[in-house]
Design an enzyme around this catalytic site. Structure first.
Site, PDB file in Angstrom:
ATOM      1  N   HIS A   1      -0.550   5.553   0.579  1.00 37.64           N
ATOM      2  CA  HIS A   1       0.799   5.150   0.147  1.00 37.64           C
ATOM      3  C   HIS A   1       1.075   5.827  -1.198  1.00 37.64           C
ATOM      4  O   HIS A   1       0.158   5.943  -2.026  1.00 37.64           O
ATOM      5  CB  HIS A   1       0.883   3.627  -0.073  1.00 37.64           C
ATOM      6  CG  HIS A   1       1.105   2.817   1.162  1.00 37.64           C
ATOM      7  ND1 HIS A   1       0.451   1.618   1.389  1.00 37.64           N
ATOM      8  CD2 HIS A   1       1.931   3.001   2.231  1.00 37.64           C
ATOM      9  CE1 HIS A   1       0.859   1.115   2.546  1.00 37.64           C
ATOM     10  NE2 HIS A   1       1.746   1.931   3.075  1.00 37.64           N
TER      11      HIS A   1
ATOM     12  N   CYS B   1       0.610  -2.917  -5.271  1.00 38.48           N
ATOM     13  CA  CYS B   1       0.815  -3.261  -3.847  1.00 38.48           C
ATOM     14  C   CYS B   1       1.170  -4.737  -3.684  1.00 38.48           C
ATOM     15  O   CYS B   1       1.773  -5.118  -2.675  1.00 38.48           O
ATOM     16  CB  CYS B   1      -0.456  -3.016  -3.045  1.00 38.48           C
ATOM     17  SG  CYS B   1      -1.118  -1.374  -3.181  1.00 38.48           S
TER      18      CYS B   1
HETATM   19  N1  ARG Z   1      -4.081  -3.059   4.163  1.00 36.32           N
HETATM   20  C1  ARG Z   1      -2.756  -2.682   3.741  1.00 36.32           C
HETATM   21  C2  ARG Z   1      -2.288  -1.500   4.571  1.00 36.32           C
HETATM   22  O1  ARG Z   1      -3.103  -0.682   4.884  1.00 36.32           O
HETATM   23  C3  ARG Z   1      -2.735  -2.371   2.282  1.00 36.32           C
HETATM   24  C4  ARG Z   1      -1.365  -2.086   1.763  1.00 36.32           C
HETATM   25  C5  ARG Z   1      -1.335  -1.628   0.342  1.00 36.32           C
HETATM   26  N2  ARG Z   1      -0.007  -1.523  -0.139  1.00 36.32           N
HETATM   27  C6  ARG Z   1       0.486  -0.575  -0.902  1.00 36.32           C
HETATM   28  N3  ARG Z   1       1.697  -0.697  -1.325  1.00 36.32           N
HETATM   29  N4  ARG Z   1      -0.185   0.495  -1.204  1.00 36.32           N
HETATM   30  O2  ARG Z   1      -1.135  -1.381   4.903  1.00 36.32           O
END
Ligand code: ARG
Length: 296
Positions: A183, A279
């Site tokens: 991300h 996150c």
């Molecule tokens: N386990 C989640 C996923 O893989 C973690 C999300 C993390 N969020 C972020 N904004 N980076 O989607």
């Protein structure tokens, strides 16, 4: 074009004028029970909800000193809902709702949709065939002139034009090439003084060129792999305060020299799912649309 660095007093004034409300979700349903990013592999069933709750409560305490908070109720069966950055992107009273690329998270969408509608936002759905993972992959430059949107891992490049048309804004895509930084908010953090905290190796050459055209050398704070792996770029910046999991002494010193206060708070339980401070929050725009009262 590049962004001006703001003097501390001006950040302070802007801080009061524009402090966002932060959306969070208690980790009552949090666990690692599937694998959709490299951080999760090997961590199935290894997280402690008690410890996660302690860490989340500390983060909440810290953030509540900096900004108003609102909470969305967690829903059984959706353990990653705690990562509210992926709910959508809010701007000028409209939320572009996430269209998750993995079926493991798609069930969260309806709960976020209901929340934003009840809060008075206009909610716009993105087509299923154009995945978009909200503020986790879409971050405005601090002057608001540019929306940076990641692609190549979760968010599809094809979603970018939807965002550009929705708000009539300039959207610039950044190609994420390292699976560990899946991300945009894991490797890229525009800071309120106009600078940028980022991990260069997470981007392809064309994306780095775009970043370097926008941010002058003095505005770029490149972090090394060690800091990146500690989620140093996954930082919540409100005014002159930066809240994050961990940073090296040298990176902390650099941020302090630029006038920031750095607050480190242990989020190791959330790293097991591939997330940290940023996150766990989504920025809302309460001055435009009233929000439900914070629930305790
Ligand atoms: N386990 C989640 C996923 O893989 C973690 C999300 C993390 N969020 C972020 N904004 N980076 O989607």
């Amino acid at each position: 074009m590049s962004v001006e660095l703001l003097p501390a007093e001006e950040i302070h004034t802007r801080e009061r004028a524009t402090t966002p409300t932060l959306l969070m979700c208690r980790p009552l349903q949090y666990e690692v029970n599937y694998v959709i990013n490299p951080w999760m592999s090997g961590n199935m069933g290894s997280s402690s909800r008690v410890l996660a709750t302690e860490q989340w409560n500390r983060l909440q305490d810290i953030l509540s000193q900096l900004a108003p908070l609102v909470l969305i109720d967690p829903v059984p069966g959706w353990p990653d809902m705690v990562f509210t950055a992926n709910a959508g992107l809010a701007h000028e009273g409209t939320v572009a709702l996430s269209s998750f690329s993995h079926v493991e998270r798609q069930g969260e969408e309806q709960y976020f949709r209901e929340f934003f509608s009840a809060a008075g936002y206009r909610v716009v759905d993105l087509p299923r065939d154009r995945p978009f993972e909200g503020e986790g992959d879409a971050l405005f430059s601090s002057d608001g002139t540019r929306l940076w949107v990641g692609f190549g891992r979760r968010t599809a490049q094809a979603s970018h034009s939807v965002l550009a048309d929705l708000w009539d804004i300039e959207v610039e895509g950044l190609h994420l090439v390292d699976d560990r930084f899946y991300h945009l908010d894991t490797c890229f953090a525009p800071l309120e003084d106009g600078s940028l905290l980022y991990y260069p190796a997470a981007f392809d050459a064309a994306s780095l060129r775009k970043i370097h055209e926008f941010y002058s050398p003095g505005q770029r704070i490149a972090v090394d792999e060690m800091d990146a792996l500690q989620f140093a770029c996954n930082a919540v910046n409100i005014g002159r305060t930066i809240v994050l999991h961990r940073v090296s002494n040298h990176l902390e010193a650099e941020l302090r020299a630029r006038g920031f206060e750095v607050i480190q708070t242990d989020l190791s339980e959330f790293l097991k799912a591939g997330g940290a401070a940023k996150c766990l929050v989504m920025k809302l725009t309460p001055e435009l649309h009233p929000l439900p009262k914070k629930k305790d």
